[in-house]
Design a protein around this motif. Structure first.
Motif, PDB file in Angstrom:
ATOM      1  N   TRP A 250      34.970  35.459  41.147  1.00 55.78           N
ATOM      2  CA  TRP A 250      35.559  36.573  40.414  1.00 55.78           C
ATOM      3  C   TRP A 250      36.164  36.192  39.077  1.00 55.78           C
ATOM      4  CZ3 TRP A 250      38.773  39.905  44.456  1.00 55.78           C
ATOM      5  CH2 TRP A 250      38.053  40.004  45.659  1.00 55.78           C
TER       6      TRP A 250
ATOM      7  N   LYS B 102      42.424  34.499  37.063  1.00 56.89           N
ATOM      8  CA  LYS B 102      40.953  34.492  37.131  1.00 56.89           C
ATOM      9  C   LYS B 102      40.225  34.512  35.782  1.00 56.89           C
ATOM     10  CE  LYS B 102      40.407  35.818  41.877  1.00 56.89           C
ATOM     11  NZ  LYS B 102      41.393  36.581  42.622  1.00 56.89           N
TER      12      LYS B 102
ATOM     13  N   TYR C  98      46.341  42.143  48.373  1.00 57.55           N
ATOM     14  CA  TYR C  98      46.218  40.687  48.271  1.00 57.55           C
ATOM     15  C   TYR C  98      46.803  40.250  46.936  1.00 57.55           C
ATOM     16  CZ  TYR C  98      44.530  35.958  48.185  1.00 57.55           C
ATOM     17  OH  TYR C  98      44.473  34.583  48.118  1.00 57.55           O
ATOM     18  N   HIS C  99      47.816  39.382  47.005  1.00 55.63           N
ATOM     19  CA  HIS C  99      48.439  38.912  45.769  1.00 55.63           C
ATOM     20  C   HIS C  99      48.476  37.389  45.697  1.00 55.63           C
ATOM     21  CE1 HIS C  99      49.452  43.001  44.748  1.00 55.63           C
ATOM     22  NE2 HIS C  99      50.030  43.170  45.920  1.00 55.63           N
TER      23      HIS C  99
ATOM     24  N   GLY D 102      46.718  32.668  40.148  1.00 58.95           N
ATOM     25  CA  GLY D 102      47.113  34.064  40.305  1.00 58.95           C
ATOM     26  C   GLY D 102      48.266  34.201  41.282  1.00 58.95           C
ATOM     27  N   SER D 103      48.256  33.378  42.332  1.00 63.50           N
ATOM     28  CA  SER D 103      49.352  33.411  43.311  1.00 63.50           C
ATOM     29  C   SER D 103      50.684  33.149  42.617  1.00 63.50           C
ATOM     30  CB  SER D 103      49.140  32.340  44.385  1.00 63.50           C
ATOM     31  OG  SER D 103      47.870  32.462  44.965  1.00 63.50           O
TER      32      SER D 103
HETATM   33  C1  LIG Z   1      42.602  36.102  43.439  1.00 59.23           C
HETATM   34  C2  LIG Z   1      43.791  36.984  43.391  1.00 59.23           C
HETATM   35  C3  LIG Z   1      45.092  36.457  43.386  1.00 59.23           C
HETATM   36  C4  LIG Z   1      45.360  34.991  43.581  1.00 59.23           C
HETATM   37  O1  LIG Z   1      44.892  34.215  42.538  1.00 59.23           O
HETATM   38  P1  LIG Z   1      44.691  32.622  42.781  1.00 59.23           P
HETATM   39  O2  LIG Z   1      44.353  32.106  41.441  1.00 59.23           O
HETATM   40  O3  LIG Z   1      43.574  32.499  43.766  1.00 59.23           O
HETATM   41  O4  LIG Z   1      45.975  32.109  43.320  1.00 59.23           O
HETATM   42  C5  LIG Z   1      46.149  37.319  43.243  1.00 59.23           C
HETATM   43  N1  LIG Z   1      45.950  38.639  43.126  1.00 59.23           N
HETATM   44  C6  LIG Z   1      44.719  39.193  43.128  1.00 59.23           C
HETATM   45  C7  LIG Z   1      44.587  40.658  42.971  1.00 59.23           C
HETATM   46  C8  LIG Z   1      43.602  38.384  43.288  1.00 59.23           C
HETATM   47  O5  LIG Z   1      42.377  38.923  43.356  1.00 59.23           O
END
Ligand SMILES: *Cc1c(COP(=O)(O)O)cnc(C)c1O
Length: 450
Positions: free
Chosen positions: A65, A277, A159-160, A124-125
């Motif tokens: 993604w 991402k 999901y975050h 992202g986390s």
């Molecule tokens: C992938 C994702 C995350 C986490 O990102 P990482 O880089 O994998 O830690 C957080 N929020 C959303 C909406 C995501 O799709």
């Protein structure tokens, strides 16, 4: 410039051996992984991944993604190489560097109105975790009644990320239930149901620091869409109760849903915008939590006053990653990526209309270049989604499902011809996987289905 032909790597048998002995893969049942021969990706070109035998595969999920303009894009490659000739890493703790500062300025220009500050991290986390900590600490520092705002509203199926704060506001039981004794409490509401959110805020607003949402599309939930107007309504409810709004655009950002950021489509400006991402075009680990001057002001004071945001990672604002992100933004501009995306989104819609008609397919959902093909309810031991992945691999495409939802997230730069080929491969793979799974079903189930 000298020819840049990298020396050949170790033979793929050796790689497989090392992998099976020593690697532990994310989100992967290692028992089953070790039963399969791993596919070794050695290099890539544009939107193709190339394995150790030279076979090419369309990168159907943008390398989880995040890829935007394709692999080995000249602008991003050059930006990273030039940075490499200056410095690979230097800290943001007590120092700055040109790429981090320029990128912050560029991101603020692109972000919705009111956003003025950029805090870097590397996943992202972390970006969502930082938004949670910042909003919590902001209210603490406001003091009085405000200091009671210590909890959050999150959505079911959200999901975050995977760090514990991010998991606490997550809502996918499969990923999160195991850790429940470690998590903090949140008010969990139904996605898309603004009446329920209104109710929670009416009763509990003075203890709520922020509402956290994935705007428009909940990705990891299986590409689930919110009804039009929902995000706007969430913003209005937050405003009414002076609750902060965190938009997690880690997946939806950088053109994925057709606009640079998904929240633009509902003309919403969040208090926190979480990016990851696609930020570096999918090149390097970089994430950012963007916020407003109001929040930033709330952290100003004498060093001994305790208002400092005590958070940061060793590689926060890494120069190579920031350079890649600048290259990414340059590519968006130079290539008119978002303009050129629009006809491809229409084409994808047309191609998917055919897929939605297939008897094997329960539903097709999506927004822009973020698509889920839902195969409906199946016995999980059949691993239907995984079978589709293996069939697609045979046919020259890499995809990765979420359970029995086949995800399509091609790089924005994919050509119309490759987009067509990708959807053809996926349709054929669904047909083949369903046929082979049918053949294996216990006779009692076949009888029941008849
Ligand atoms: C992938 C994702 C995350 C986490 O990102 P990482 O880089 O994998 O830690 C957080 N929020 C959303 C909406 C995501 O799709």
């Amino acid at each position: 410039m000298a020819d840049r032909h990298p020396a050949p790597g170790p033979p793929s048998e050796t790689v497989a051996d090392w992998d099976h002995r020593h690697l532990w893969h994310p989100f992967t049942q290692q028992r089953d992984w070790r039963r399969e021969r791993p596919l070794t990706i050695e290099r890539a070109e544009g939107t193709d991944l190339i394995d150790s035998d030279g076979r090419r595969y369309l990168d159907g999920v943008s390398s989880l993604w995040c890829n935007v303009h394709g692999h080995r894009h000249p602008l991003i490659d050059r930006a990273v190489r030039e940075q490499l000739d200056r410095v690979a890493h230097s800290t943001m703790l007590g120092l700055t560097h040109p790429a981090a500062a320029e990128l912050a300025a560029r991101l603020v220009e692109l972000a919705p109105p009111g956003i003025s500050r950029v805090f870097y991290s590397d996943s992202g986390s972390s970006a969502t975790e930082i938004a949670l900590k910042m909003s919590f600490q902001y209210w603490r520092q406001r003091g009085g009644q405000h200091a009671r705002r210590t909890t959050f509203v999150s959505l079911r199926d959200a999901y975050h990320g995977d760090t514990l704060g991010a998991v606490s506001v997550g809502g996918i039981d499969l990923f999160h239930a195991t850790y429940s004794p470690l998590l903090f409490h949140t008010h969990r509401v139904e996605p898309g149901d603004s009446d329920q959110l209104e109710c929670v805020l009416d009763f509990h607003a003075e203890e709520i620091a922020a509402v956290i949402v994935e705007p428009l599309v909940q990705g990891a939930a299986g590409i689930r869409l919110h009804p039009p107007g929902y995000l706007r309504r969430v913003r209005a409810l937050c405003d009414r109760h002076d609750v902060l709004l965190i938009c997690d655009e880690v997946a939806t950002g950088f053109g994925r849903t057709g606009t640079m950021f998904a929240c633009e489509q509902e003309r919403v400006a969040p208090d926190f915008l979480c990016l990851g991402k696609g930020l570096t075009g999918g090149y390097l680990p970089l994430a950012a939590t963007l916020t407003t001057e109001r929040i930033h002001q709330g952290f100003l004071g004498a060093p001994e006053g305790g208002r400092t945001f005590f958070h940061g990672h060793t590689f926060t604002g890494n120069p190579l990653a920031c350079a890649a992100a600048l290259g990414n933004l340059e590519a968006f501009e130079d290539e008119g990526t978002l303009v050129r995306l629009q006809p491809k989104i229409r084409l994808l819609g047309e191609l998917l209309a055919g897929v939605a008609e297939m008897p094997e397919v329960a539903e097709v959902r999506g927004r822009g270049f973020m698509v889920g093909i839902d195969l409906g309810e199946h016995d999980p031991t059949l691993r239907l989604g995984h079978r589709v992945t293996l069939e697609a691999r045979e046919r020259g495409a890499i995809i990765r499902p979420l359970g029995d939802v086949i995800v399509l997230m091609p790089p924005l730069a994919i050509s119309a011809a490759d987009l067509r080929r990708l959807v053809e491969i996926v349709a054929a793979s669904i047909r083949a996987a369903c046929a082979s799974a049918d053949g294996e079903q216990p006779t009692t189930e076949l009888a029941a289905a008849a």
